[in-house]
Design a protein around this motif. Sequence first.
Motif, PDB file in Angstrom:
ATOM      1  N   ASP A 175       4.699  -7.926  -4.411  1.00  0.00           N
ATOM      2  CA  ASP A 175       4.676  -6.728  -5.254  1.00  0.00           C
ATOM      3  C   ASP A 175       3.826  -6.993  -6.491  1.00  0.00           C
ATOM      4  O   ASP A 175       3.997  -8.019  -7.155  1.00  0.00           O
ATOM      5  CB  ASP A 175       6.092  -6.354  -5.706  1.00  0.00           C
ATOM      6  CG  ASP A 175       7.001  -6.022  -4.546  1.00  0.00           C
ATOM      7  OD1 ASP A 175       6.630  -5.144  -3.753  1.00  0.00           O
ATOM      8  OD2 ASP A 175       8.071  -6.641  -4.433  1.00  0.00           O
ATOM      9  N   ILE A 176       2.945  -6.048  -6.803  1.00  0.00           N
ATOM     10  CA  ILE A 176       2.089  -6.163  -7.977  1.00  0.00           C
ATOM     11  C   ILE A 176       2.158  -4.852  -8.748  1.00  0.00           C
ATOM     12  O   ILE A 176       1.803  -3.796  -8.228  1.00  0.00           O
ATOM     13  CB  ILE A 176       0.634  -6.491  -7.581  1.00  0.00           C
ATOM     14  CG1 ILE A 176       0.609  -7.795  -6.795  1.00  0.00           C
ATOM     15  CG2 ILE A 176      -0.256  -6.570  -8.813  1.00  0.00           C
ATOM     16  CD1 ILE A 176      -0.713  -8.147  -6.188  1.00  0.00           C
ATOM     17  N   SER A 177       2.641  -4.922  -9.976  1.00  0.00           N
ATOM     18  CA  SER A 177       2.708  -3.762 -10.866  1.00  0.00           C
ATOM     19  C   SER A 177       2.196  -4.210 -12.232  1.00  0.00           C
ATOM     20  O   SER A 177       2.972  -4.530 -13.130  1.00  0.00           O
ATOM     21  CB  SER A 177       4.144  -3.242 -10.985  1.00  0.00           C
ATOM     22  OG  SER A 177       4.584  -2.741  -9.756  1.00  0.00           O
ATOM     23  N   PRO A 178       0.871  -4.255 -12.395  1.00  0.00           N
ATOM     24  CA  PRO A 178       0.291  -4.830 -13.603  1.00  0.00           C
ATOM     25  C   PRO A 178       0.534  -4.016 -14.865  1.00  0.00           C
ATOM     26  O   PRO A 178       0.721  -2.799 -14.813  1.00  0.00           O
ATOM     27  CB  PRO A 178      -1.197  -4.904 -13.289  1.00  0.00           C
ATOM     28  CG  PRO A 178      -1.425  -3.958 -12.183  1.00  0.00           C
ATOM     29  CD  PRO A 178      -0.127  -3.819 -11.450  1.00  0.00           C
ATOM     30  N   ASN A 179       0.530  -4.728 -15.975  1.00  0.00           N
ATOM     31  CA  ASN A 179       0.699  -4.128 -17.293  1.00  0.00           C
ATOM     32  C   ASN A 179      -0.165  -4.935 -18.267  1.00  0.00           C
ATOM     33  O   ASN A 179       0.335  -5.822 -18.952  1.00  0.00           O
ATOM     34  CB  ASN A 179       2.173  -4.153 -17.705  1.00  0.00           C
ATOM     35  CG  ASN A 179       2.400  -3.445 -19.011  1.00  0.00           C
ATOM     36  OD1 ASN A 179       1.641  -2.573 -19.396  1.00  0.00           O
ATOM     37  ND2 ASN A 179       3.447  -3.826 -19.697  1.00  0.00           N
ATOM     38  N   GLY A 190       2.209  -8.521 -13.329  1.00  0.00           N
ATOM     39  CA  GLY A 190       3.284  -7.783 -12.678  1.00  0.00           C
ATOM     40  C   GLY A 190       3.633  -8.277 -11.291  1.00  0.00           C
ATOM     41  O   GLY A 190       4.100  -7.523 -10.452  1.00  0.00           O
ATOM     42  N   VAL A 191       3.425  -9.569 -11.025  1.00  0.00           N
ATOM     43  CA  VAL A 191       3.678 -10.113  -9.698  1.00  0.00           C
ATOM     44  C   VAL A 191       5.161 -10.420  -9.518  1.00  0.00           C
ATOM     45  O   VAL A 191       5.795 -11.041 -10.372  1.00  0.00           O
ATOM     46  CB  VAL A 191       2.851 -11.396  -9.457  1.00  0.00           C
ATOM     47  CG1 VAL A 191       3.237 -12.066  -8.148  1.00  0.00           C
ATOM     48  CG2 VAL A 191       1.362 -11.079  -9.474  1.00  0.00           C
ATOM     49  N   ASN A 228       2.204  -7.936   3.824  1.00  0.00           N
ATOM     50  CA  ASN A 228       2.690  -6.734   3.155  1.00  0.00           C
ATOM     51  C   ASN A 228       2.533  -6.889   1.647  1.00  0.00           C
ATOM     52  O   ASN A 228       3.002  -7.862   1.062  1.00  0.00           O
ATOM     53  CB  ASN A 228       4.160  -6.490   3.480  1.00  0.00           C
ATOM     54  CG  ASN A 228       4.389  -6.269   4.946  1.00  0.00           C
ATOM     55  OD1 ASN A 228       3.687  -5.492   5.576  1.00  0.00           O
ATOM     56  ND2 ASN A 228       5.362  -6.957   5.504  1.00  0.00           N
ATOM     57  N   VAL A 229       1.883  -5.886   1.034  1.00  0.00           N
ATOM     58  CA  VAL A 229       1.661  -5.892  -0.410  1.00  0.00           C
ATOM     59  C   VAL A 229       1.946  -4.492  -0.934  1.00  0.00           C
ATOM     60  O   VAL A 229       1.581  -3.498  -0.296  1.00  0.00           O
ATOM     61  CB  VAL A 229       0.196  -6.270  -0.742  1.00  0.00           C
ATOM     62  CG1 VAL A 229      -0.046  -6.239  -2.239  1.00  0.00           C
ATOM     63  CG2 VAL A 229      -0.149  -7.636  -0.185  1.00  0.00           C
ATOM     64  N   THR A 230       2.593  -4.409  -2.085  1.00  0.00           N
ATOM     65  CA  THR A 230       2.701  -3.135  -2.785  1.00  0.00           C
ATOM     66  C   THR A 230       1.990  -3.278  -4.120  1.00  0.00           C
ATOM     67  O   THR A 230       2.109  -4.302  -4.787  1.00  0.00           O
ATOM     68  CB  THR A 230       4.155  -2.681  -3.016  1.00  0.00           C
ATOM     69  OG1 THR A 230       4.826  -3.624  -3.846  1.00  0.00           O
ATOM     70  CG2 THR A 230       4.911  -2.523  -1.725  1.00  0.00           C
ATOM     71  N   VAL A 231       1.234  -2.256  -4.472  1.00  0.00           N
ATOM     72  CA  VAL A 231       0.572  -2.187  -5.769  1.00  0.00           C
ATOM     73  C   VAL A 231       1.045  -0.906  -6.423  1.00  0.00           C
ATOM     74  O   VAL A 231       0.827   0.191  -5.891  1.00  0.00           O
ATOM     75  CB  VAL A 231      -0.965  -2.196  -5.631  1.00  0.00           C
ATOM     76  CG1 VAL A 231      -1.617  -2.078  -6.998  1.00  0.00           C
ATOM     77  CG2 VAL A 231      -1.430  -3.455  -4.924  1.00  0.00           C
ATOM     78  N   ASN A 232       1.719  -1.051  -7.547  1.00  0.00           N
ATOM     79  CA  ASN A 232       2.308   0.105  -8.232  1.00  0.00           C
ATOM     80  C   ASN A 232       3.120   0.977  -7.275  1.00  0.00           C
ATOM     81  O   ASN A 232       2.978   2.191  -7.233  1.00  0.00           O
ATOM     82  CB  ASN A 232       1.231   0.920  -8.944  1.00  0.00           C
ATOM     83  CG  ASN A 232       0.599   0.144 -10.068  1.00  0.00           C
ATOM     84  OD1 ASN A 232       1.262  -0.602 -10.783  1.00  0.00           O
ATOM     85  ND2 ASN A 232      -0.702   0.286 -10.214  1.00  0.00           N
ATOM     86  N   LYS A 233       3.915   0.315  -6.439  1.00  0.00           N
ATOM     87  CA  LYS A 233       4.839   0.940  -5.492  1.00  0.00           C
ATOM     88  C   LYS A 233       4.162   1.618  -4.297  1.00  0.00           C
ATOM     89  O   LYS A 233       4.808   2.269  -3.507  1.00  0.00           O
ATOM     90  CB  LYS A 233       5.777   1.906  -6.192  1.00  0.00           C
ATOM     91  CG  LYS A 233       6.651   1.216  -7.225  1.00  0.00           C
ATOM     92  CD  LYS A 233       7.606   2.144  -7.875  1.00  0.00           C
ATOM     93  CE  LYS A 233       8.400   1.376  -8.920  1.00  0.00           C
ATOM     94  NZ  LYS A 233       9.342   2.223  -9.616  1.00  0.00           N
ATOM     95  N   GLU A 234       2.845   1.433  -4.141  1.00  0.00           N
ATOM     96  CA  GLU A 234       2.138   1.942  -2.979  1.00  0.00           C
ATOM     97  C   GLU A 234       1.958   0.809  -1.986  1.00  0.00           C
ATOM     98  O   GLU A 234       1.450  -0.244  -2.335  1.00  0.00           O
ATOM     99  CB  GLU A 234       0.774   2.514  -3.410  1.00  0.00           C
ATOM    100  CG  GLU A 234       0.155   3.384  -2.358  1.00  0.00           C
ATOM    101  CD  GLU A 234      -1.023   4.177  -2.921  1.00  0.00           C
ATOM    102  OE1 GLU A 234      -1.964   4.382  -2.143  1.00  0.00           O
ATOM    103  OE2 GLU A 234      -0.994   4.558  -4.094  1.00  0.00           O
ATOM    104  N   GLY A 257      -8.047  -0.038 -12.184  1.00  0.00           N
ATOM    105  CA  GLY A 257      -7.236  -0.241 -10.995  1.00  0.00           C
ATOM    106  C   GLY A 257      -7.077  -1.700 -10.641  1.00  0.00           C
ATOM    107  O   GLY A 257      -7.472  -2.593 -11.395  1.00  0.00           O
ATOM    108  N   THR A 258      -6.517  -1.940  -9.473  1.00  0.00           N
ATOM    109  CA  THR A 258      -6.222  -3.288  -8.997  1.00  0.00           C
ATOM    110  C   THR A 258      -6.859  -3.486  -7.639  1.00  0.00           C
ATOM    111  O   THR A 258      -6.740  -2.620  -6.766  1.00  0.00           O
ATOM    112  CB  THR A 258      -4.698  -3.488  -8.881  1.00  0.00           C
ATOM    113  OG1 THR A 258      -4.098  -3.245 -10.159  1.00  0.00           O
ATOM    114  CG2 THR A 258      -4.351  -4.890  -8.424  1.00  0.00           C
ATOM    115  N   THR A 259      -7.542  -4.615  -7.471  1.00  0.00           N
ATOM    116  CA  THR A 259      -8.092  -4.956  -6.163  1.00  0.00           C
ATOM    117  C   THR A 259      -7.470  -6.263  -5.695  1.00  0.00           C
ATOM    118  O   THR A 259      -7.158  -7.138  -6.501  1.00  0.00           O
ATOM    119  CB  THR A 259      -9.623  -5.100  -6.179  1.00  0.00           C
ATOM    120  OG1 THR A 259      -9.987  -6.111  -7.104  1.00  0.00           O
ATOM    121  CG2 THR A 259     -10.296  -3.803  -6.551  1.00  0.00           C
ATOM    122  N   ILE A 260      -7.283  -6.360  -4.390  1.00  0.00           N
ATOM    123  CA  ILE A 260      -6.724  -7.558  -3.777  1.00  0.00           C
ATOM    124  C   ILE A 260      -7.655  -7.968  -2.651  1.00  0.00           C
ATOM    125  O   ILE A 260      -7.993  -7.150  -1.794  1.00  0.00           O
ATOM    126  CB  ILE A 260      -5.322  -7.294  -3.215  1.00  0.00           C
ATOM    127  CG1 ILE A 260      -4.397  -6.840  -4.340  1.00  0.00           C
ATOM    128  CG2 ILE A 260      -4.777  -8.540  -2.520  1.00  0.00           C
ATOM    129  CD1 ILE A 260      -3.076  -6.331  -3.866  1.00  0.00           C
TER     130      ILE A 260
END
Length: 77
Positions: A23-27, A14-15, A67-73, A54-57
């Motif tokens: 932006d990262i919104s994995p699926n 989801g990159v 700046n990073v967003t993960v699932n819009k956070e 979950g997702t870790t960076i």
Amino acid sequence: NGGSWNVAIFGFGGVSYTDDTLDISPNLPQKWNKLSFKLNWKGVPIVVTVTRDGTTIEAKGDVSRINVTVNKEKYVF
């Protein structure tokens, strides 16, 4: 191999990105439990790990306001 990487990272991982935000919104596919990959964002090596929980960076090296967003956070490193 490049096409497979693109499908895994941009599709399942989801990159996407804008000028200043990663932006990262994995699926993850149903049968996958984990996806981990490395990329460079703004010259900073980053390791992204996606699991069912979950997702870790993890940013490696010298980080100065990424700046990073993960699932819009939103997050700032």
